[in-house]
Scaffold this motif. Sequence first.
Motif, PDB file in Angstrom:
ATOM      1  N   GLU A 186     155.803 -31.728 -43.856  1.00 48.61           N
ATOM      2  CA  GLU A 186     155.234 -30.751 -44.783  1.00 48.61           C
ATOM      3  C   GLU A 186     156.145 -30.499 -45.978  1.00 48.61           C
ATOM      4  O   GLU A 186     155.689 -30.401 -47.116  1.00 48.61           O
ATOM      5  CB  GLU A 186     154.984 -29.426 -44.049  1.00 48.61           C
ATOM      6  N   HIS A 187     157.424 -30.417 -45.719  1.00 45.71           N
ATOM      7  CA  HIS A 187     158.366 -30.201 -46.818  1.00 45.71           C
ATOM      8  C   HIS A 187     158.354 -31.384 -47.782  1.00 45.71           C
ATOM      9  O   HIS A 187     158.442 -31.196 -49.005  1.00 45.71           O
ATOM     10  CB  HIS A 187     159.769 -29.965 -46.267  1.00 45.71           C
ATOM     11  N   ALA A 188     158.240 -32.605 -47.233  1.00 47.29           N
ATOM     12  CA  ALA A 188     158.199 -33.790 -48.089  1.00 47.29           C
ATOM     13  C   ALA A 188     156.928 -33.797 -48.931  1.00 47.29           C
ATOM     14  O   ALA A 188     156.965 -34.083 -50.135  1.00 47.29           O
ATOM     15  CB  ALA A 188     158.283 -35.051 -47.228  1.00 47.29           C
ATOM     16  N   ALA A 189     155.797 -33.486 -48.302  1.00 48.45           N
ATOM     17  CA  ALA A 189     154.532 -33.461 -49.043  1.00 48.45           C
ATOM     18  C   ALA A 189     154.586 -32.439 -50.175  1.00 48.45           C
ATOM     19  O   ALA A 189     154.091 -32.682 -51.280  1.00 48.45           O
ATOM     20  CB  ALA A 189     153.380 -33.147 -48.092  1.00 48.45           C
ATOM     21  N   ASN A 190     155.210 -31.297 -49.902  1.00 49.68           N
ATOM     22  CA  ASN A 190     155.343 -30.261 -50.917  1.00 49.68           C
ATOM     23  C   ASN A 190     156.197 -30.725 -52.097  1.00 49.68           C
ATOM     24  O   ASN A 190     156.033 -30.257 -53.225  1.00 49.68           O
ATOM     25  CB  ASN A 190     155.943 -28.998 -50.297  1.00 49.68           C
ATOM     26  N   ALA A 191     157.104 -31.682 -51.818  1.00 47.94           N
ATOM     27  CA  ALA A 191     157.973 -32.229 -52.865  1.00 47.94           C
ATOM     28  C   ALA A 191     157.380 -33.497 -53.492  1.00 47.94           C
ATOM     29  O   ALA A 191     158.074 -34.223 -54.200  1.00 47.94           O
ATOM     30  CB  ALA A 191     159.351 -32.534 -52.284  1.00 47.94           C
ATOM     31  N   ASP A 192     156.086 -33.767 -53.196  1.00 46.38           N
ATOM     32  CA  ASP A 192     155.382 -34.932 -53.736  1.00 46.38           C
ATOM     33  C   ASP A 192     155.911 -36.256 -53.210  1.00 46.38           C
ATOM     34  O   ASP A 192     155.815 -37.293 -53.875  1.00 46.38           O
ATOM     35  CB  ASP A 192     155.398 -34.929 -55.275  1.00 46.38           C
ATOM     36  N   ILE A 193     156.480 -36.230 -52.010  1.00 47.89           N
ATOM     37  CA  ILE A 193     156.806 -37.453 -51.280  1.00 47.89           C
ATOM     38  C   ILE A 193     155.625 -37.739 -50.352  1.00 47.89           C
ATOM     39  O   ILE A 193     155.245 -36.888 -49.554  1.00 47.89           O
ATOM     40  CB  ILE A 193     158.104 -37.300 -50.464  1.00 47.89           C
ATOM     41  N   ARG A 194     155.048 -38.901 -50.478  1.00 47.86           N
ATOM     42  CA  ARG A 194     153.829 -39.212 -49.717  1.00 47.86           C
ATOM     43  C   ARG A 194     154.141 -39.394 -48.237  1.00 47.86           C
ATOM     44  O   ARG A 194     154.890 -40.295 -47.869  1.00 47.86           O
ATOM     45  CB  ARG A 194     153.170 -40.481 -50.254  1.00 47.86           C
ATOM     46  N   PRO A 195     153.539 -38.592 -47.353  1.00 46.26           N
ATOM     47  CA  PRO A 195     153.688 -38.845 -45.922  1.00 46.26           C
ATOM     48  C   PRO A 195     152.639 -39.856 -45.459  1.00 46.26           C
ATOM     49  O   PRO A 195     151.469 -39.763 -45.833  1.00 46.26           O
ATOM     50  CB  PRO A 195     153.436 -37.466 -45.296  1.00 46.26           C
ATOM     51  N   VAL A 196     153.070 -40.844 -44.684  1.00 47.92           N
ATOM     52  CA  VAL A 196     152.162 -41.847 -44.121  1.00 47.92           C
ATOM     53  C   VAL A 196     152.242 -41.736 -42.609  1.00 47.92           C
ATOM     54  O   VAL A 196     153.276 -42.019 -42.002  1.00 47.92           O
ATOM     55  CB  VAL A 196     152.546 -43.265 -44.585  1.00 47.92           C
ATOM     56  N   MET A 197     151.136 -41.282 -41.997  1.00 49.48           N
ATOM     57  CA  MET A 197     151.118 -41.029 -40.564  1.00 49.48           C
ATOM     58  C   MET A 197     150.615 -42.252 -39.793  1.00 49.48           C
ATOM     59  O   MET A 197     149.587 -42.845 -40.140  1.00 49.48           O
ATOM     60  CB  MET A 197     150.222 -39.827 -40.248  1.00 49.48           C
ATOM     61  N   VAL A 198     151.328 -42.605 -38.758  1.00 51.03           N
ATOM     62  CA  VAL A 198     151.013 -43.775 -37.951  1.00 51.03           C
ATOM     63  C   VAL A 198     150.410 -43.352 -36.609  1.00 51.03           C
ATOM     64  O   VAL A 198     150.286 -42.154 -36.316  1.00 51.03           O
ATOM     65  CB  VAL A 198     152.281 -44.619 -37.726  1.00 51.03           C
ATOM     66  N   ARG A 199     150.055 -44.344 -35.787  1.00 49.06           N
ATOM     67  CA  ARG A 199     149.507 -44.053 -34.476  1.00 49.06           C
ATOM     68  C   ARG A 199     150.552 -44.137 -33.372  1.00 49.06           C
ATOM     69  O   ARG A 199     150.322 -43.687 -32.252  1.00 49.06           O
ATOM     70  CB  ARG A 199     148.354 -45.019 -34.156  1.00 49.06           C
ATOM     71  N   GLN A 200     151.679 -44.769 -33.671  1.00 49.06           N
ATOM     72  CA  GLN A 200     152.810 -44.769 -32.750  1.00 49.06           C
ATOM     73  C   GLN A 200     154.090 -44.939 -33.552  1.00 49.06           C
ATOM     74  O   GLN A 200     154.088 -45.555 -34.614  1.00 49.06           O
ATOM     75  CB  GLN A 200     152.690 -45.867 -31.683  1.00 49.06           C
ATOM     76  N   GLU A 201     155.157 -44.401 -33.006  1.00 47.17           N
ATOM     77  CA  GLU A 201     156.409 -44.294 -33.758  1.00 47.17           C
ATOM     78  C   GLU A 201     156.973 -45.647 -34.179  1.00 47.17           C
ATOM     79  O   GLU A 201     157.506 -45.799 -35.283  1.00 47.17           O
ATOM     80  CB  GLU A 201     157.451 -43.536 -32.935  1.00 47.17           C
ATOM     81  N   ARG A 202     156.873 -46.637 -33.308  1.00 49.44           N
ATOM     82  CA  ARG A 202     157.490 -47.930 -33.628  1.00 49.44           C
ATOM     83  C   ARG A 202     156.915 -48.515 -34.914  1.00 49.44           C
ATOM     84  O   ARG A 202     157.636 -49.073 -35.745  1.00 49.44           O
ATOM     85  CB  ARG A 202     157.307 -48.888 -32.444  1.00 49.44           C
ATOM     86  N   ILE A 203     155.607 -48.384 -35.113  1.00 49.78           N
ATOM     87  CA  ILE A 203     154.973 -48.915 -36.315  1.00 49.78           C
ATOM     88  C   ILE A 203     155.532 -48.231 -37.569  1.00 49.78           C
ATOM     89  O   ILE A 203     155.755 -48.870 -38.605  1.00 49.78           O
ATOM     90  CB  ILE A 203     153.451 -48.731 -36.245  1.00 49.78           C
ATOM     91  N   GLY A 204     155.754 -46.920 -37.486  1.00 42.58           N
ATOM     92  CA  GLY A 204     156.297 -46.205 -38.640  1.00 42.58           C
ATOM     93  C   GLY A 204     157.666 -46.713 -39.033  1.00 42.58           C
ATOM     94  O   GLY A 204     157.992 -46.840 -40.226  1.00 42.58           O
ATOM     95  N   LEU A 205     158.485 -47.020 -38.047  1.00 42.15           N
ATOM     96  CA  LEU A 205     159.793 -47.593 -38.335  1.00 42.15           C
ATOM     97  C   LEU A 205     159.667 -48.986 -38.928  1.00 42.15           C
ATOM     98  O   LEU A 205     160.411 -49.356 -39.844  1.00 42.15           O
ATOM     99  CB  LEU A 205     160.637 -47.632 -37.058  1.00 42.15           C
TER     100      LEU A 205
END
Length: 544
Positions: free
Chosen positions: A29-48
């Motif tokens: 939420e803090h990143a989104a508020n700073a205009d950093i795009r959050p990209v949500m994944v379905r499992q943690e490994r994919i995000g890494l």
Amino acid sequence: MKLGTAIAEILKREGIEILCGYPVNHLIEHAANADIRPVMVRQERIGLHMADAISRVTSGRSIGAFCMQHGPGAENAMGGVAQCYGESVPVLVLPMGYARRIANIEPNFNSSQAMKAFAKSSEPIILAHEVGNIFRRAFTKLKNGRGGPVIVEIPSDMWNEEVPEPLNYTPVLRTRYGADPVHIKEAAALLVAAKRPVIYAGQGVHYAKAWPQLRRLAERLAIPVTTSLGGKSSFPETHPLSLGSGGLAVPRAVPKFLGEADVIFGIGCSFTETNFGIAMPKGKTIIHSTLDPNHLNKDVEARIGLIGDAGLVLDALLEEIGRTVSADRDASSVAAEIAASHKEWLAKWMPKLTHNTAPLNPYRVLWDLQHTVDIENTIITHDAGSPRDQLSPFWKAVAPLSYLGWGKTTQLGYGLGLAMGAKLAKPDKLCINVWGDAAIGFTGMDFETAVRERIPIMSILLNNFSMAIELKVMPISTEKYRSTDISGDYAAMARAFGGYGERVTKPEDIIPAIKRGIAKTQEGIPVLLEFITSKETEVSRPGT
């Protein structure tokens, strides 16, 4: 300001524009508020894996970042962190942690301790007013020296802590270091005098953006070039001096020229011994240039060690060589020898590469893919196992970082996240992952992430309804219990997720399907092309 606001501001000052993640981690939420795009994944490994690719395709100039929940979220992320460590990729990992009062009480999972063994550095935030110093250390590690994951753990009881204003944080420096001039002179003399030298280029060339210097050195001394999978695309593989890249599967020219070499010059590489890399022949004179002195004499014995940035090392070598060799050497003889080796090798494989009956041969699918896409404007990666070994020897990469190669810890399902991260960082490129029906079982649900997050990649799925490479080692369990059988209609899955899915069974339909897939990605739609293939197990190993 609150701690989360301060961290988001630091990330923004450091140029991070995308934060991959999975909740609950309040930094999202803090990143989104700073205009950093959050990209949500379905499992943690994919995000890494996505963060990994962001760092790779930008040569570490944009640092990939990932955040996740404390406890189970951090536990699930361990494989992705280990992959970054094995592949020396700079990624900022931001797990939430248990509240400070119980962070070190068993059985609570402590990320900064548990991940320390496979991280470049690992540190929890204990005091809010130290946040600037902590991230200064973290980004200095990320921007300098050999890459690797850096862990900054944020305890869950710290979000309401205040950080003094104004925030004291300036983006950290990026610096380079070069080799000892004495050793440069020795290495240059060895290369100039060598009768059958070979250059082995690793991914350090990519991080140094030293592609022009590598080419100049090869052309100045007429030296054949091979690369690791990580270094693939650092030297154009259509060049007359290119031997191709080497992993478990290799073009025939690679072991031939290495075996006949008198001097092997490894640049930007670790020479790490792995089943998925080139085995260096014994008894050769080796010059080893690497960022990390811990890699010297780790797996091969080096005559000369050149510690430093690949670009600085190559610049120094070119200058020193230029004192005695002022013009490019005639490469016609060695180029003809390379061409003859390639021609003989390809002749053996053309029946598979042009196989014209069903079920499809995976080599035919990848051959047609290579001759349909705009290779220079494509970024492609593979998955573990058969896709890696069927793609890497034959795909001729021509532009730097157009091929994301890897292959030490080889997690199944890695390629999907890499393709998505590459597309996020390089939206103008066609980004492709090649995987099999085993790999999609690990990470296939995250094709929905590509749809939801508007990441129009193209997935090439080779489906033979089997764990094919395991057939030889599991004959009894296969015969009695069908243990290697796997199944699925993955094109239908892609459509169900809202993407474009197509199943292809006939050779004449391969190229039209690829063209339709490319068009759909240009419309902003993620694509999964499922090719029904034979249980092909032959790969181009040394000696074949």
